[in-house]
Design a protein around this motif. Structure first.
Motif, PDB file in Angstrom:
ATOM      1  N   THR A  91      23.648  41.469  27.754  1.00  0.00           N
ATOM      2  CA  THR A  91      25.103  41.437  28.263  1.00  0.00           C
ATOM      3  C   THR A  91      24.993  42.315  29.322  1.00  0.00           C
ATOM      4  OG1 THR A  91      25.992  42.933  26.697  1.00  0.00           O
ATOM      5  CG2 THR A  91      26.443  40.659  26.127  1.00  0.00           C
ATOM      6  N   GLY A  92      26.271  42.424  30.165  1.00  0.00           N
ATOM      7  CA  GLY A  92      26.503  43.413  31.109  1.00  0.00           C
ATOM      8  C   GLY A  92      26.810  44.484  30.524  1.00  0.00           C
ATOM      9  N   THR A  93      27.511  44.428  29.361  1.00  0.00           N
ATOM     10  CA  THR A  93      27.968  45.578  28.441  1.00  0.00           C
ATOM     11  C   THR A  93      26.634  46.424  27.915  1.00  0.00           C
ATOM     12  OG1 THR A  93      30.076  44.257  27.853  1.00  0.00           O
ATOM     13  CG2 THR A  93      29.412  46.553  26.538  1.00  0.00           C
ATOM     14  N   LEU A 100      24.307  44.735  35.991  1.00  0.00           N
ATOM     15  CA  LEU A 100      24.707  43.644  36.394  1.00  0.00           C
ATOM     16  C   LEU A 100      25.131  42.545  35.233  1.00  0.00           C
ATOM     17  CD1 LEU A 100      21.823  42.416  38.753  1.00  0.00           C
ATOM     18  CD2 LEU A 100      23.949  43.461  39.353  1.00  0.00           C
ATOM     19  N   SER A 101      26.027  41.737  35.285  1.00  0.00           N
ATOM     20  CA  SER A 101      26.497  40.885  34.021  1.00  0.00           C
ATOM     21  C   SER A 101      26.459  39.272  34.489  1.00  0.00           C
ATOM     22  CB  SER A 101      27.882  41.318  33.907  1.00  0.00           C
ATOM     23  OG  SER A 101      28.307  40.053  33.050  1.00  0.00           O
ATOM     24  N   PHE A 102      25.808  38.516  33.750  1.00  0.00           N
ATOM     25  CA  PHE A 102      25.830  36.959  33.830  1.00  0.00           C
ATOM     26  C   PHE A 102      26.532  36.380  32.949  1.00  0.00           C
ATOM     27  CE2 PHE A 102      21.495  39.233  34.814  1.00  0.00           C
ATOM     28  CZ  PHE A 102      21.933  39.430  36.056  1.00  0.00           C
ATOM     29  N   ASN A 154      32.005  33.790  33.460  1.00  0.00           N
ATOM     30  CA  ASN A 154      32.884  33.711  34.896  1.00  0.00           C
ATOM     31  C   ASN A 154      32.395  34.619  36.106  1.00  0.00           C
ATOM     32  OD1 ASN A 154      33.603  36.502  34.194  1.00  0.00           O
ATOM     33  ND2 ASN A 154      35.956  35.646  34.076  1.00  0.00           N
ATOM     34  N   LYS A 155      31.275  35.274  35.804  1.00  0.00           N
ATOM     35  CA  LYS A 155      30.666  36.203  36.892  1.00  0.00           C
ATOM     36  C   LYS A 155      29.909  34.958  37.988  1.00  0.00           C
ATOM     37  CE  LYS A 155      32.066  40.012  35.309  1.00  0.00           C
ATOM     38  NZ  LYS A 155      31.737  40.354  34.119  1.00  0.00           N
ATOM     39  N   ILE A 156      29.737  35.693  39.131  1.00  0.00           N
ATOM     40  CA  ILE A 156      29.139  34.845  40.367  1.00  0.00           C
ATOM     41  C   ILE A 156      28.031  33.914  39.973  1.00  0.00           C
ATOM     42  CG2 ILE A 156      27.930  36.447  41.576  1.00  0.00           C
ATOM     43  CD1 ILE A 156      29.442  35.170  44.121  1.00  0.00           C
ATOM     44  N   GLY A 180      25.610  34.044  28.830  1.00  0.00           N
ATOM     45  CA  GLY A 180      25.708  35.297  28.676  1.00  0.00           C
ATOM     46  C   GLY A 180      24.303  36.323  29.039  1.00  0.00           C
ATOM     47  N   GLY A 181      24.363  37.318  29.556  1.00  0.00           N
ATOM     48  CA  GLY A 181      23.395  38.057  29.806  1.00  0.00           C
ATOM     49  C   GLY A 181      23.867  39.265  30.931  1.00  0.00           C
ATOM     50  N   GLY A 182      22.738  39.913  31.093  1.00  0.00           N
ATOM     51  CA  GLY A 182      22.889  41.254  31.990  1.00  0.00           C
ATOM     52  C   GLY A 182      21.659  41.775  32.590  1.00  0.00           C
TER      53      GLY A 182
HETATM   54  C1  LIG Z   1      32.021  41.557  33.165  1.00  0.00           C
HETATM   55  C2  LIG Z   1      32.049  42.983  33.110  1.00  0.00           C
HETATM   56  C3  LIG Z   1      31.374  43.642  32.268  1.00  0.00           C
HETATM   57  C4  LIG Z   1      30.650  43.491  30.990  1.00  0.00           C
HETATM   58  O1  LIG Z   1      29.763  42.165  31.162  1.00  0.00           O
HETATM   59  P1  LIG Z   1      29.447  41.297  29.643  1.00  0.00           P
HETATM   60  O2  LIG Z   1      28.403  40.629  30.185  1.00  0.00           O
HETATM   61  O3  LIG Z   1      30.787  40.566  29.775  1.00  0.00           O
HETATM   62  O4  LIG Z   1      29.108  42.133  28.765  1.00  0.00           O
HETATM   63  C5  LIG Z   1      31.518  45.220  32.566  1.00  0.00           C
HETATM   64  N1  LIG Z   1      32.110  45.678  33.356  1.00  0.00           N
HETATM   65  C6  LIG Z   1      32.916  44.888  34.108  1.00  0.00           C
HETATM   66  C7  LIG Z   1      33.544  45.638  35.367  1.00  0.00           C
HETATM   67  C8  LIG Z   1      32.878  43.758  33.997  1.00  0.00           C
HETATM   68  O5  LIG Z   1      33.865  42.760  34.843  1.00  0.00           O
END
Ligand SMILES: *Cc1c(COP(=O)(O)O)cnc(C)c1O
Length: 386
Positions: A60-62, A197-199, A202-204, A209-211
């Motif tokens: 994840t992005g987190t 980065l996050s995937f 709703n990301k571009i 789910g991913g990052g």
């Molecule tokens: C989406 C987002 C994240 C986290 O990404 P996930 O893939 O949902 O864990 C972190 N920071 C910001 C600003 C985001 O918009």
């Protein structure tokens, strides 16, 4: 004619490339888990796209933010400077390290972390003690800055890079919302020690789910790879040299990522076309401040957002609810984190603009696949409300 009852979502995935073909390849070849050719390819393709040396795919992005902070040596009772106006994951990742966020204000033009106030905070509130930067009020060590390229618009990276030179501070970019955006010609995510980065859906681009963490630093890349694979030190033996994490992306998800990345330039074009259509139509409405772009920035316009003058429009929440009744999914801006229950006791430095943006702002439907007719319905809705 469009169906007036059709619901217009805020932002949904657009899966129009080789997603199906690549996923099938995973199933046909038995490569489904966290090692596989698509993982390597996704990391390589992303690094190439961003002109970065390394990409480390994660769940994840987190998780990307968490391990990037650990790789910057952020630990228990350290502090990290972060904007209050962002998704809560940015601050949560700091707490996962046992560290504390110090909330900074937003710049009124870009809505991203205010570099001038950050500089002022460092000069007025912090001091160097034996080479360490210490926040005088808390006595804690300030280790890193984590600006967010909010809604696609880049933060003023050169200003933060300058602070990273003047103080012993690492710069990590939360680029989860801004893949494809540029700052003074260069891609965001590759200016500091690491970019995240996050995937998410709703990301571009999405992998479900991913990052990913990207970095130009070889040692940081090695640390990130180790941390995300349970810190396994020896591939022949079950020997682990630290407490690591199971954060690796699977080959199935990476297959989606490779297919999505192939379409990213078109997605950015689509988002920018939507931004232009909204800006042209809405800029003339009374009390509307449209989403803009600084001369040094190219935004991916991930989440097109506007500000409404409450004297003319009432509360943004009221407009969001009216839109929802018209089957148009708008969303509020992020709720400033320094006001959220888990973070109310954390330090915040002169946060004012973030609150004003939150009170006035809303994001309009802006999926990559939104049609001109759907955009017109959003525009008509807002025009008639006024
Ligand atoms: C989406 C987002 C994240 C986290 O990404 P996930 O893939 O949902 O864990 C972190 N920071 C910001 C600003 C985001 O918009």
């Amino acid at each position: 004619m469009t169906d007036p009852d059709e619901s217009i979502p805020n932002a949904v995935p657009y899966l129009a490339g080789k997603e199906w073909e690549y996923l099938k390849e995973c199933l046909d070849t038995n490569w489904v888990s966290s090692i596989g050719p698509f993982v390597d390819r996704f990391e390589r393709d992303m690094a190439t796209y961003l002109n970065a040396k390394h990409g480390i795919a994660v769940v994840t992005g987190t998780a990307a933010l968490h391990v990037a902070l650990l790789a910057a040596d952020v630990g228990p009772d350290d502090e990290v400077l972060v904007p209050s106006l962002t998704f809560v994951a940015t601050a949560n990742a700091i707490r996962y390290c046992g560290a504390w966020p110090v909330f900074m204000d937003s710049d009124a033009k870009t809505w991203t972390m205010d570099a001038t106030k950050t500089s002022e905070f460092l000069a007025r509130e912090c001091e160097l003690r034996r080479g360490a930067l210490v926040n005088r009020a808390t006595g804690r060590r300030v280790k890193a800055m984590l600006p967010v390229h909010l809604y696609g618009h880049p933060a003023d990276l050169d200003a933060f890079l300058d602070l990273a030179k003047r103080y012993p501070l690492a710069l990590i970019e939360d680029a989860t919302e801004s893949l494809g955006s540029r700052y003074k010609g260069r891609r965001v995510g590759v200016s500091g020690l690491a970019g995240c980065l996050s995937f998410n859906g709703n990301k571009i681009i999405t992998t479900g789910g991913g990052g990913m963490v990207v970095t130009n630093d070889d040692q940081t890349a090695r640390r990130l790879r180790s941390l995300t694979t349970q810190s396994r030190a020896d591939l022949a033996e079950w020997i682990h040299d630290a407490v690591g994490f199971n954060y690796r992306l699977t080959n199935l998800q990476a297959a989606l990522g490779v297919a999505q990345l192939e379409q990213l330039d078109r997605f950015v074009e689509a988002k920018r076309a939507t931004a232009e259509a909204y800006t042209q139509a809405l800029a003339g409405l009374p009390g509307v401040e449209v989403c803009t772009e600084q001369p040094w920035a190219v935004s991916n316009f991930w989440m097109y957002s506007i500000l409404l003058d409450p004297a003319i429009w009432g509360s943004a929440r009221k407009v969001i609810d009216a839109a929802s009744a018209a089957r148009i999914q708008c969303r509020p801006l992020f709720y400033p984190i320094h006001r959220q229950p888990p973070y109310q006791s954390c330090p915040a430095y002169r946060v004012e603009v973030a609150d004003r943006l939150h009170a006035r702002g809303l994001s309009l439907p802006c999926s990559v696949g939104i049609t001109p007719a759907q955009r017109d319905r959003v525009i008509q809705f807002l025009s008639h409300l006024k």
